[in-house]
Enzyme design. Structure first.
Site, short mmCIF file in Angstrom:
data_model
loop_
_atom_site.label_atom_id
_atom_site.label_comp_id
_atom_site.label_asym_id
_atom_site.label_seq_id
_atom_site.Cartn_x
_atom_site.Cartn_y
_atom_site.Cartn_z
N SER A 329 0.80 -1.20 0.00
CA SER A 329 0.00 0.00 0.00
C SER A 329 0.84 1.27 0.00
O SER A 329 1.56 1.53 -0.95
CB SER A 329 -0.91 -0.06 1.22
OG SER A 329 -2.20 0.31 0.91
N ASP A 340 11.02 5.19 -9.32
CA ASP A 340 10.78 5.79 -10.64
C ASP A 340 11.67 7.00 -10.88
O ASP A 340 12.08 7.27 -12.02
CB ASP A 340 9.31 6.19 -10.79
CG ASP A 340 8.42 4.99 -11.15
OD1 ASP A 340 8.95 3.87 -11.24
OD2 ASP A 340 7.21 5.20 -11.35
N LYS A 354 -0.51 -4.04 -3.74
CA LYS A 354 -1.86 -3.51 -3.46
C LYS A 354 -1.99 -2.15 -4.13
O LYS A 354 -1.43 -1.17 -3.68
CB LYS A 354 -2.10 -3.39 -1.97
CG LYS A 354 -3.53 -2.97 -1.63
CD LYS A 354 -3.77 -2.99 -0.14
CE LYS A 354 -5.23 -2.73 0.17
NZ LYS A 354 -5.63 -1.37 -0.23
#
Length: 496
Positions: A329, A340, A354
């Site tokens: 989460s 990223d 999730k």
């Protein structure tokens, strides 16, 4: 309805910061990771209810409650009429609250969504405590060991510490009533209470037993821990709750003051928490105006961006993030963003995966409805739901640290075939016993190993894996995990 919030779900009972070998209960099956200092419970797969992202700060694309069409209104009228009929005309007196809850539970169950649920007032209170990190109690970490409730440690500055409670104190009574045979969560419930009220604990210290009166206070459990390990700073983030970002910032500044350039952010078994905290935490390392997470509902998308400059003390740091299958989460939002933007290298094992977000709506009676409303993606558009985030460098978790808890209500013996028997074999192997296979069969060889284990630990030698054997087995595995963090040690060696 009061108070609409967007969430992706976390149900963390602080339970006086309690840990337990066997008796810590959840609303579902549980998987336990024997990680360092405690059992950390997470709910896996289709039964996960923890791992919450709570989006408090963001109203998604100006959502509004729309009016009902004729069909919906007719259905609602039917539900209301059935409720009225059963409540007034059924031949046996009915509890209206139970009828209402059953109707709501039925609708939520029909969603077939493990992340959607209806919480009672009491469950909502626990949910909110988990999000805030605040609860009313005495501030003592407890565990159940050898069928005794023992204080692991009083929190610094807590009422328990001020009252003289020490590590290894055994609690025998609460308010004069024996707690023998009680589960840990039951004892915790007895110890807790209203703010500014007193609780009397009878504690045994060696051969001495005495009563200690303690005034309950509001306790805040920190979610971030910082330790210096050689030339590496290790920052453990246990969950994303109110002000976790502030705690992380303080930890980074301490590491900078200590002259450390290499930092490990340990997110293993972190089930998630507040999304706005994940965004603020990412902002410590990512510059202003950058997208941290994208929220999607149908064709609508909203990019949640950083609002401040990155922390200057963090800019020259070499950041490593350590994750495992219990990292979920908000942990994945944070990890995905730093990955990223190439702000961190990810180590460990694949995360849980999730990628959906829940909304919570709290009712005037204190109950709460939590339901899935949207999904989230990383800044580069990766949808990790059901996939997880793969580490840049894999460091496998020892098998024994990812074992399922064996129910202590069961006894296993020769001839049995059960998945828990494989767990027994893996655990015994980790404890130094020579296991020749990891099958689910309880064979003669395993009986001999169980007898050896029982004899070595001064238990009744039966060859059967019973409750007493199970408790000692779990206790020793926890101790082993507490003493040896093999994964972290491997990572620190890599960073040297």
């Amino acid at each position: 309805m009061d108070d609409k919030q967007h969430t992706t779900s976390s149900d963390d009972e602080r339970a006086e910061n309690a840990t337990s070998n066997q008796d810590q209960q959840t609303n579902s099956s549980k998987r336990v990771h024997l990680k360092r200092w405690q059992f950390i419970s997470i709910l896996i797969g289709t039964i996960i209810i923890t791992a919450v992202i709570t989006v408090v700060a963001y109203i998604f694309i100006n959502q509004k409650i729309s009016g009902l069409n004729k069909t919906d209104q007719a259905n609602l009228n039917k539900i209301e009429n059935v409720y009225k009929i059963l409540n007034s005309d059924y031949y046996k007196k009915q509890n209206s609250d139970k009828l209402s809850k059953a109707a709501i539970d039925g609708m939520v169950k029909e969603l077939k969504d493990p992340y959607s649920e209806y919480l009672t007032k009491e469950q909502t209170k626990s949910f909110n405590e988990g999000v805030s990190g605040d609860f009313v109690g005495i501030g003592a970490e407890m565990q159940k060991k050898n069928d005794q409730i023992m204080v692991t440690s009083p929190m610094k500055g807590s009422p328990a510490e001020r009252a003289g409670i020490r590590p290894k104190d055994v609690i025998t009574k609460v308010n004069g009533k024996s707690i023998k045979g009680k589960a840990l969560d039951e004892v915790v419930k007895d110890v807790r209470g209203k703010e500014n009220t007193e609780v009397t604990l009878t504690v045994q210290r060696g051969s001495e037993e005495k009563d200690v009166k303690i005034k309950r206070e509001k306790i805040h459990v920190k979610s971030v821990e910082y330790k210096k390990k050689g030339k590496v700073g290790v920052i453990t983030i246990n969950k994303f709750q109110n002000d976790t970002s502030g705690e992380l910032k303080d930890a980074v500044l301490k590491a900078h003051k200590d002259g450390l350039k290499k930092i490990v952010l340990d997110l293993r078994n972190n089930p998630g928490g507040l999304l706005d905290e994940a965004v603020k935490m990412a902002n410590i390392f990512i510059d202003k105006g950058k997208t941290v997470v994208k929220l999607e509902k149908g064709k609508d998308t909203e990019a949640i961006q950083t609002s401040n400059d990155a922390l200057k003390e963090a800019k020259d740091m070499d950041i490593s993030i350590l994750v495992n299958e219990g990292s979920a989460s908000a942990s994945e939002v944070f990890t995905g963003a730093l990955k990223d933007y190439n702000k961190a290298k990810v180590y460990g094992s694949k995360t849980f995966g999730k990628g959906v977000v829940q909304t919570t709506r709290e009712f005037k009676d204190g109950s709460l409805l939590k339901y899935t409303e949207m999904k989230w993606l990383t800044p580069d558009g990766h949808y990790i739901h059901g996939k997880g985030i793969k580490p840049d460098v894999t460091i496998d978790t020892p098998k024994y640290q990812s074992l399922n808890v064996i129910p202590n209500t069961k006894t296993f013996k020769v001839g049995d075939d059960d998945k828990n028997i494989k767990t027994i074999k893996i655990g015994l192997s980790a404890l130094g016993y020579k296991v020749d296979n990891e099958s689910t069969q309880f064979d003669q060889a395993l009986e001999n190993l169980v007898k050896a284990f029982q004899q070595a630990n001064k238990l009744e030698v039966t060859g059967e894996f019973n409750k007493e054997t199970n408790n000692k087995f779990t206790e020793l595995l926890v101790e082993k995990a507490n003493k040896h963090d093999d994964v972290l040690d491997k990572l620190i060696n890599i960073l040297k």
